[in-house]
Motif scaffolding. Structure first.
Motif, mmCIF file in Angstrom:
data_model
loop_
_atom_site.group_PDB
_atom_site.id
_atom_site.type_symbol
_atom_site.label_atom_id
_atom_site.label_comp_id
_atom_site.label_asym_id
_atom_site.label_seq_id
_atom_site.Cartn_x
_atom_site.Cartn_y
_atom_site.Cartn_z
ATOM 1 N N GLY A 125 0.828 -1.205 0.000
ATOM 2 C CA GLY A 125 0.000 0.000 0.000
ATOM 3 C C GLY A 125 0.855 1.245 0.000
ATOM 4 O O GLY A 125 2.077 1.167 -0.111
ATOM 5 N N ASP B 267 -1.081 3.536 -3.940
ATOM 6 C CA ASP B 267 0.388 3.577 -3.907
ATOM 7 C C ASP B 267 0.941 4.309 -5.134
ATOM 8 O O ASP B 267 1.972 4.989 -5.054
ATOM 9 N N THR C 187 3.533 7.449 -4.764
ATOM 10 C CA THR C 187 4.908 7.345 -5.270
ATOM 11 C C THR C 187 5.145 8.278 -6.451
ATOM 12 O O THR C 187 6.286 8.618 -6.739
#
Ligand SMILES: NC(=O)C1=CN([C@@H]2O[C@H](COP(=O)(O)OP(=O)(O)OC[C@H]3O[C@@H](n4cnc5c(N)ncnc54)[C@H](O)[C@@H]3O)[C@@H](O)[C@H]2O)C=CC1
Ligand SMILES: O=C(CO)COP(=O)(O)O
Length: 326
Positions: free
Chosen positions: A129, A237, A241
């Motif tokens: 996650g 995620d 990111t």
């Protein structure tokens, strides 16, 4: 209850902190003797998680045999080292929670598929996650997907690892949870390139959306569920990111966008940018099943030094126009 954590990098150390916060006895295996010594004496991991005071109850070791008495194991080494680490364990009958994000080079296997080969009698689960390790270790609010084919085991592990600031959501879609984490690292490199070239926030949002379409195409073809890919371990995620230089993958991409050399940047780092290892094997895996992943192809070309950032961006923008769909 005694939990074993394999991998004393940033994420393994942060997960040790989560486990210890719930009163678990924690044994943390780390590769580097200086990391083991620093955790046991100074209660800090100055190499991979500097500046975060760790619970004194976390005991580090360099000997995997010290994890034999643990009733659950978390695997948190870089994906390319998981097979070797699992070979040194006896996880039969125990939950084996895989927290690494990647696809094995050579075999094109997901980490859970590697674990099923090496530890066929373990209860395999995946924790994945949007989780920058520093934030988790400091106790900032975080939610993850915890997937296990055995629904009751997914719920039990979620309950065991849940803390006031750390909230697992149970799932039975192991492959879906893994594919999100592996693919988003490659897409984060691409978003870093956009940042490094100063292409703007519109371009980043477009890349996240079209990158998510690639992740979904690949995931569905591999048997993942759409709702998992749209959840914490996939889209969640991906958004994290692709938005911050805190991400090693994003910052690697930013350097590429600025014209720096991939091999030089990788050699300069002690930490892992998983997307660089995942990209070529993901490209092979996608081609093998006829899934088109143009952003992943662009990242591969850049990493291999086959094209510069300007050329790959130009190539992506000049693809034939088509209807918006997966
Ligand atoms: N750092 C983060 O915020 C998060 C990381 N992850 C994943 O966790 C995994 C581990 O990443 P980090 O903890 O960030 O690592 P890191 O980048 O902090 O440190 C590198 C780690 O690799 C280990 N290592 C190097 N060579 C090795 C070998 N031959 N055998 C075994 N281990 C070796 C080092 O001992 C160190 O623990 C990766 O798959 C990463 O994608 C997942 C979620 C969050
Ligand atoms: O996986 C992560 C956050 O969920 C960490 O991202 P990076 O590996 O790109 O730093």
């Amino acid at each position: 209850m005694k939990i074993g954590i394999i991998g004393g990098g940033a994420w393994g150390t942060a997960l040790a902190q989560v486990a210890a916060a719930g009163g678990e006895i924690v044994r943390l295996w780390a590769l580097e003797p200086d990391v083991v010594a620093a955790i046991n004496t100074g209660h800090e991991n100055p190499v991979y998680l500097a500046g975060v005071p760790l619970a004194p109850s976390i005991q580090a070791t360099g000997d995997l045999a010290d994890l034999a008495g643990c009733d659950a194991l978390l695997v948190v080494t870089p994906a390319q080292h998981v097979r070797a680490m699992l070979g040194g364990l006896n996880a039969a009958g125990k939950p084996l929670v895989l927290c690494s994000k990647g696809i094995e080079a050579g075999t094109q296997l997901l980490v859970s598929e590697v674990a099923a080969e090496v530890q066929p009698d373990a209860a395999i689960a995946v924790l994945s996650g949007p989780t920058f390790a520093h934030e988790v270790a400091k106790g900032l609010p975080t939610a993850v997907t915890l997937a296990c084919a055995d629904e009751a085991m997914a719920a039990a592990l979620s309950a065991r690892l849940a803390r006031p600031h750390f909230r697992p959501y149970a799932s039975t879609d192991v492959i879906g949870a893994e594919i999100g984490g592996a693919v988003k690292n490659v897409l984060a490199i691409a978003c870093g390139v956009v940042e490094g070239r100063g292409l703007g926030l519109n371009a980043r949002a477009a890349l996240i959306a079209r990158g998510f379409a690639e992740m979904t195409r690949f995931g569905l073809a591999k048997g993942a569920r759409a709702e998992t890919l749209a959840g914490l371990s996939g889209l969640g995620d991906l958004v994290l990111t692709c938005s911050s230089t805190q991400s090693r993958n994003f910052s690697l991409g930013k350097g590429l966008g600025e014209g720096r050399d991939a091999a030089v940047m990788m050699a300069d780092r002690k930490t892992v940018a998983e997307g660089a290892f995942t990209a070529p094997v993901l490209q092979q895996a996608a081609r093998a099943i006829g899934v088109d992943m143009p952003v992943v192809d662009a990242v591969c070309a850049l990493l291999a030094g086959q094209a510069d950032a300007e050329a790959v961006v130009g190539a992506l923008l000049s693809r034939p126009l088509r209807a918006e769909s997966l």
